[in-house]
Design an enzyme around this catalytic site. Structure first.
Site, PDB file in Angstrom:
ATOM      1  N   ASP A   1      14.824 -16.514 -40.306  1.00 26.46           N
ATOM      2  CA  ASP A   1      13.283 -16.682 -40.644  1.00 26.46           C
ATOM      3  C   ASP A   1      12.444 -15.350 -40.316  1.00 26.46           C
ATOM      4  O   ASP A   1      12.866 -14.479 -39.726  1.00 26.46           O
ATOM      5  CB  ASP A   1      13.005 -17.749 -39.628  1.00 26.46           C
ATOM      6  CG  ASP A   1      13.169 -17.676 -38.162  1.00 26.46           C
ATOM      7  OD1 ASP A   1      14.110 -16.837 -37.956  1.00 26.46           O
ATOM      8  OD2 ASP A   1      12.402 -18.025 -37.360  1.00 26.46           O
TER       9      ASP A   1
ATOM     10  N   GLU B   1      14.902 -18.881 -35.662  1.00 30.27           N
ATOM     11  CA  GLU B   1      14.827 -18.442 -34.453  1.00 30.27           C
ATOM     12  C   GLU B   1      13.608 -18.187 -33.894  1.00 30.27           C
ATOM     13  O   GLU B   1      13.292 -18.375 -32.665  1.00 30.27           O
ATOM     14  CB  GLU B   1      15.876 -16.894 -34.606  1.00 30.27           C
ATOM     15  CG  GLU B   1      16.094 -16.392 -33.237  1.00 30.27           C
ATOM     16  CD  GLU B   1      14.961 -15.819 -32.613  1.00 30.27           C
ATOM     17  OE1 GLU B   1      14.839 -15.834 -31.164  1.00 30.27           O
ATOM     18  OE2 GLU B   1      14.264 -15.191 -33.107  1.00 30.27           O
ATOM     19  N   GLU B   2      12.604 -17.826 -34.461  1.00 28.21           N
ATOM     20  CA  GLU B   2      11.262 -17.548 -33.880  1.00 28.21           C
ATOM     21  C   GLU B   2      10.430 -18.590 -33.260  1.00 28.21           C
ATOM     22  O   GLU B   2       9.501 -18.310 -32.700  1.00 28.21           O
ATOM     23  CB  GLU B   2      10.303 -16.962 -35.121  1.00 28.21           C
ATOM     24  CG  GLU B   2      10.867 -15.553 -35.864  1.00 28.21           C
ATOM     25  CD  GLU B   2      10.823 -14.445 -34.935  1.00 28.21           C
ATOM     26  OE1 GLU B   2      10.299 -14.358 -33.551  1.00 28.21           O
ATOM     27  OE2 GLU B   2      11.249 -13.119 -35.249  1.00 28.21           O
TER      28      GLU B   2
ATOM     29  N   HIS C   1       7.573  -7.332 -34.929  1.00 27.05           N
ATOM     30  CA  HIS C   1       6.397  -8.310 -35.097  1.00 27.05           C
ATOM     31  C   HIS C   1       5.162  -7.418 -35.519  1.00 27.05           C
ATOM     32  O   HIS C   1       4.040  -8.162 -35.530  1.00 27.05           O
ATOM     33  CB  HIS C   1       6.238  -9.128 -33.869  1.00 27.05           C
ATOM     34  CG  HIS C   1       7.295 -10.175 -33.541  1.00 27.05           C
ATOM     35  ND1 HIS C   1       7.044 -11.256 -32.845  1.00 27.05           N
ATOM     36  CD2 HIS C   1       8.663  -9.910 -33.768  1.00 27.05           C
ATOM     37  CE1 HIS C   1       8.420 -11.999 -32.801  1.00 27.05           C
ATOM     38  NE2 HIS C   1       9.461 -11.229 -33.418  1.00 27.05           N
TER      39      HIS C   1
END
Ligand code: NI
Length: 387
Positions: free
Chosen positions: A77, A135-136, A358
């Site tokens: 993701d 995963e996020e 990020h």
């Protein structure tokens, strides 16, 4: 020590995969086009992948006899981040970006698959590739894959995360904690609201919130062993509507990061006590809502961490294998480790001038990809053969 020439020969394909995936990012639990792309690449290698738990599972049986079944995991993701201008393969999805490097994780896992398919005659046992969604976004995609049976028969699992704090050619491989327990808490306080001029007729929820926040600072400073890492951070306080109204309700929200289950339980129990006592002092009531996020990623002391450390040293040299402090970020690879022995490592993809994960300017050095492929391919081969 050096990257295997057979892996170097795959570099162009790995970079191509990574750039395609980078240009077409998708958010957690919505990785449809990503799965379709991966499926097409896998089928082109003559294999039949299975869609399970929102992800893609690929089984590769070796041609050199029996052995173990070993899993290689890659998350798929992207994040809700608008990518900065600059790259020719910049994200084509507005507001969505592979800002954490999961595009690299997928390209590396595909590279491992390409490598093992080419050397199938030399592969004993079986290697299973888990392309995992989300995963996020807790609760994360790992649990879904596990529920869908993706770990059935698996005896060891390996995985990696690119790390922009480490230069290309470095791998952080170590036993013990690598990523943290990452939890969220909310304190809901209920008092009695009233006029700002008549505090004696109220139970001031703002005051209780303030005292709760102050007392929470004693959890880490006075209740946790100073040699054990822990963080309790308040990120948000809500109370009141106007200057002359004493609020009857308040809310305090924050995060807790720890590396061991013992400290995690201790912090939570202390927080329960402090929240209750702070409310009791004022005659208010309060409730702690504590939500456990991903558990800590902790590598076993011995096998299979030792195998991963050996294969990393073969590829990046002994000096390239480093140990260091854990990240206090979360990672749902931890759930796999609760079921089977698993080892996770950080692959250097940057250097001091790289933008952090990020961020909209995050851009990894693609030179890291072949290192990732070679380390994981060697580890998978060795573990599947019984090493
Ligand atoms: Ni990530």
């Amino acid at each position: 020590m050096a990257v295997d020439p057979e892996v170097m020969a795959l570099e162009e394909a790995v970079v191509r995969d990574r750039r395609h995936l980078h240009a077409h990012p998708e958010l957690s639990f919505r990785e449809r086009e990503t799965v379709a792309y991966l499926r097409a690449q896998v089928e082109a290698l003559g294999l039949s992948p299975q869609e399970r738990g929102g992800g893609l599972v690929v089984d590769l049986a070796g041609g050199a006899g029996p052995g173990r079944t070993v899993a290689v995991r890659a998350d798929m993701d992207a994040l809700p981040v608008e990518e900065a201008e600059g790259l020719p393969f910049r994200s084509q999805a507005p507001g969505v970006m592979h800002a954490c490097g999961h595009d690299a994780h997928m390209a590396i896992a595909l590279g491992v698959l390409r490598r093992l398919v080419a050397g199938r005659d030399r592969l004993a046992g079986r290697v299973r590739f888990l392309f995992q969604p989300a995963e996020e976004t807790p609760p994360g995609g790992a649990l879904e894959l596990i529920r869908a049976g993706a770990l059935d028969g698996v005896e060891a699992i390996v995985g990696l995360h690119v790390n922009s704090l480490l230069p290309v050619g470095r791998a952080q491989v170590q036993s013990g904690p690598l990523l943290a327990n990452s939890d969220v808490f909310e304190v809901e306080i209920e008092g009695v609201g009233g006029h700002g001029s008549q505090p004696h007729l109220t139970v001031d929820a703002a005051l209780v919130a303030a005292q709760t926040v102050v007392h929470l600072q004693t959890v880490v400073s006075r209740r946790v062993d100073p040699l054990q890492p822990a963080v309790v951070s308040v990120g948000r306080i809500e109370a009141g509507t106007a200057h002359n109204i004493i609020p009857g309700r308040a809310r305090v929200v924050g995060t807790v990061r720890t590396l061991s289950e013992g400290v995690r339980e201790r912090v939570r129990a202390e927080m329960e006590r402090i929240v209750r006592a702070s409310a009791d002092l004022a005659g208010a009531s309060a409730r702690l809502v504590y939500t456990e996020g991903y558990p800590a990623v902790v590598n076993p002391e011995g096998w299979p961490t030792t195998v991963l450390a050996e294969t990393a040293a073969e590829v990046v040299g002994r000096a390239g294998v480093v140990q260091g402090p854990p990240w206090l970020a979360g990672e749902d690879f931890a759930y796999y480790q609760r079921h089977v022995p698993g080892a996770f490592f950080f692959l250097g993809c940057g250097g001091p001038d790289r933008a952090p994960h990020h961020s909209s300017a995050f851009a990894l050095d693609e030179g890291c990809l072949v290192y990732g492929v070679d380390i994981l391919a060697r580890a998978a081969v060795r573990l599947a053969a019984g090493g």
